[in-house]
Scaffold this active site. Structure first.
Site, mmCIF file in Angstrom:
data_model
loop_
_atom_site.group_PDB
_atom_site.id
_atom_site.type_symbol
_atom_site.label_atom_id
_atom_site.label_comp_id
_atom_site.label_asym_id
_atom_site.label_seq_id
_atom_site.Cartn_x
_atom_site.Cartn_y
_atom_site.Cartn_z
ATOM 1 N N SER A 108 0.792 -1.215 -0.035
ATOM 2 C CA SER A 108 0.103 0.095 0.076
ATOM 3 C C SER A 108 1.007 1.262 -0.066
ATOM 4 O O SER A 108 1.679 1.420 -0.968
ATOM 5 C CB SER A 108 -1.048 0.059 1.223
ATOM 6 O OG SER A 108 -1.801 1.070 1.277
ATOM 7 N N ASP A 253 -2.864 7.074 -3.553
ATOM 8 C CA ASP A 253 -1.841 6.450 -2.907
ATOM 9 C C ASP A 253 -0.806 5.292 -3.171
ATOM 10 O O ASP A 253 -1.014 5.106 -4.354
ATOM 11 C CB ASP A 253 -2.448 6.120 -1.393
ATOM 12 C CG ASP A 253 -3.059 4.646 -1.430
ATOM 13 O OD1 ASP A 253 -3.277 4.085 -2.648
ATOM 14 O OD2 ASP A 253 -3.179 4.014 -0.401
ATOM 15 N N ASP A 255 -0.885 2.002 -3.676
ATOM 16 C CA ASP A 255 -1.175 0.865 -4.538
ATOM 17 C C ASP A 255 -2.403 1.478 -4.990
ATOM 18 O O ASP A 255 -3.124 0.605 -5.725
ATOM 19 C CB ASP A 255 -1.648 -0.238 -3.433
ATOM 20 C CG ASP A 255 -2.561 -0.123 -2.297
ATOM 21 O OD1 ASP A 255 -2.717 1.270 -2.125
ATOM 22 O OD2 ASP A 255 -3.066 -0.986 -1.726
ATOM 23 N N ASP A 257 -5.588 2.594 -3.996
ATOM 24 C CA ASP A 257 -6.756 2.176 -3.719
ATOM 25 C C ASP A 257 -7.405 3.496 -2.715
ATOM 26 O O ASP A 257 -8.658 3.475 -2.519
ATOM 27 C CB ASP A 257 -6.992 0.737 -2.916
ATOM 28 C CG ASP A 257 -6.240 0.913 -1.666
ATOM 29 O OD1 ASP A 257 -5.473 1.953 -1.223
ATOM 30 O OD2 ASP A 257 -6.165 -0.263 -0.995
#
Length: 470
Positions: A108, A253, A255, A257
């Site tokens: 992430s 961000d 990743d 999502d």
């Protein structure tokens, strides 16, 4: 104690995340994936089921991806290799193409030294993200035990899948009836991370003048961390939006999502306002539907949902919990105040392309600036989140419960106390000795007064955490 190159602390509430290679390495990844596949086999009724495998752009991702693929082949899995994908694109692919399960190598928005995994099961009702309440503990027990995982007599197979992003953009446009979108000037800063992939796909199919900042995939994050919740990571983007006279700024961000929106004046558009915009549009086509909003900030979305004939469902914080709530309630959309947005139509998972299409549709149809639309929809005022590093979180929360005992108390995810015109929530962090405070009110002055009152109360009782490293 570590076993098999794996620190047990990497198993989080929503995913797996740890520092590479000290907390988890390739050997650890193989063992984790064997446990995940064993878990999938217990939950998926089909004899031969597919596993979509993807990765992000981190430096460690190729090694971790190869280790995961090796483990799956050794266990006889039917693997679909989709290569580099953002998390929303990963979710889209699993759901849209009907793959049975999926594993993504990603950490992430965490710093460059991290690696990790997200994994899902596809069902007729939508995706099940595997988190604390849906199987993470079972997988952790398997990994950390002395369990020996089976080897299939026949190795698994690997095929590849392409053109996912083109299909994802097409699907996002269809979700809002293929709207006529005007050409806007948009500045985007994906911080050298996975949001680049779907923004470039959007640029190919949606009219826009896209001004690109940090658009080379680079897992070292050379300019700034890929976390748009940290104000300093947005400064350059906000400045550039104003300098370019742009209509909109976008900050995904690491990743991809989460997605934050910047208005033409360089100000952050609160995610609760974005949720309200999307909810209003979806309720036009789906009257009386349920909309899920996380408990941090829900007064503005609540009013907009009610004004448009919908029903609010409040939900605890965390992307896996919100997907689960959509699954349980049949809600058509979910919005979280950290910039996650979820659609029933995409398997109850995030779709930032769908949110972008919706915002551009509204701007095109109303012929208004995003700041004007946001102000027209504003029904409440938010404090922003305040974090207190403390040792005595429980004592503080007990004091607040006593002090505000005349309010309506909920303890589903944290302390949440509601009054007719204002509300607040206080919760502990899953990973740090932090207490997080959020306050909102229909009246700006009341929000500011209550915010200061609560901050003073917490600071008076707080015992500061002085643990080394914090």
């Amino acid at each position: 104690m570590m076993m098999n190159s794996i620190d047990p602390n990497i198993f989080k509430a929503y995913d797996i995340r740890g520092i590479y290679p000290t907390q988890v390495d390739e050997k650890g990844a193989e063992r984790i994936v064997r446990a995940i596949y064993t878990f999938f086999k217990q939950k998926v009724t089909k004899e031969n089921f597919t596993v979509l495998l993807t990765k992000d752009m981190r430096i460690s991702s190729p090694q971790m991806f190869d280790a995961a693929k090796k483990a799956l082949i050794d266990m006889g899995a039917t693997v679909v290799d989709a290569g580099l994908l953002s998390t929303p694109s990963f979710y889209f692919a699993v759901f849209h193409y009907g793959y049975d399960t999926g594993i993504q190598i990603t950490a992430s928005h965490n710093p460059k030294e991290y690696t990790g995994m997200k994994f899902v099961i596809n069902t007729p009702e939508g995706l099940i993200k595997i988190g604390k309440s849906t199987g993470m503990e079972e997988i952790k027990k398997m990994v950390m035990s002395d369990m020996t995982f089976e080897h299939a007599p026949t190795p698994g197979t690997v095929t590849t899948k392409e053109n996912i992003l083109e299909d994802e953009v097409h699907n996002a446009l269809q979700l809002f009836q293929n709207p006529e979108i005007s050409k806007f000037k948009i500045v985007a800063d994906p911080a050298n991370a996975m949001g680049i992939t779907y923004l470039e796909a959007a640029e190919r199919k949606i009219p826009m003048d896209l001004i690109k900042m940090n658009f080379e995939l680079d897992g070292t994050f050379p300019v700034h961390a890929p976390d748009p919740l940290v104000a300093e990571n947005l400064v350059d983007l906000q400045k550039r939006v104003v300098e370019e006279g742009a209509d909109l700024g976008l900050a995904p961000d690491g990743d991809g999502d989460r997605l934050m929106f910047i208005d033409e004046k360089g100000n952050l558009v609160p995610p609760s306002i974005i949720s309200a915009i999307v909810a209003r549009e979806l309720l036009k086509e789906n009257p009386h539907s349920k909309i899920a909003i996380d408990i941090r900030y829900l007064l503005t979305p609540k009013k907009i949902i009610e004004e448009n004939g919908g029903e609010l469902v409040d939900v605890r914080i965390g992307h896996a919990f919100i997907t689960e709530k959509l699954h349980q309630t049949g809600a058509i959309f979910g919005g979280e105040s950290s910039g996650h947005y979820f659609f029933k139509a995409t398997g109850n998972a995030e779709s930032q392309l769908a949110v972008l299409v919706c915002v551009l549709k509204v701007m095109s149809e109303e012929k208004k600036k995003i700041s004007e639309i946001a102000e027209e929809l504003r029904r409440s005022y938010e404090s922003g989140e305040f974090n207190f590093r403390v040792q005595n979180a429980q004592e503080i929360m007990d004091n607040l419960k006593e002090k505000y005992k005349d309010g309506k108390l909920s303890t589903v995810d944290c302390i949440e106390i509601d009054y007719p015109s204002w509300r607040f929530s206080v919760r502990t962090s899953n990973t740090e000795p932090l207490l997080r405070l959020n306050v909102e009110s229909y009246d700006k002055k009341e929000m500011e007064t209550k915010r200061d009152e609560l901050k003073n109360l917490i600071e008076r009782v707080a015992v500061a955490d002085t643990t080394p490293g914090h």
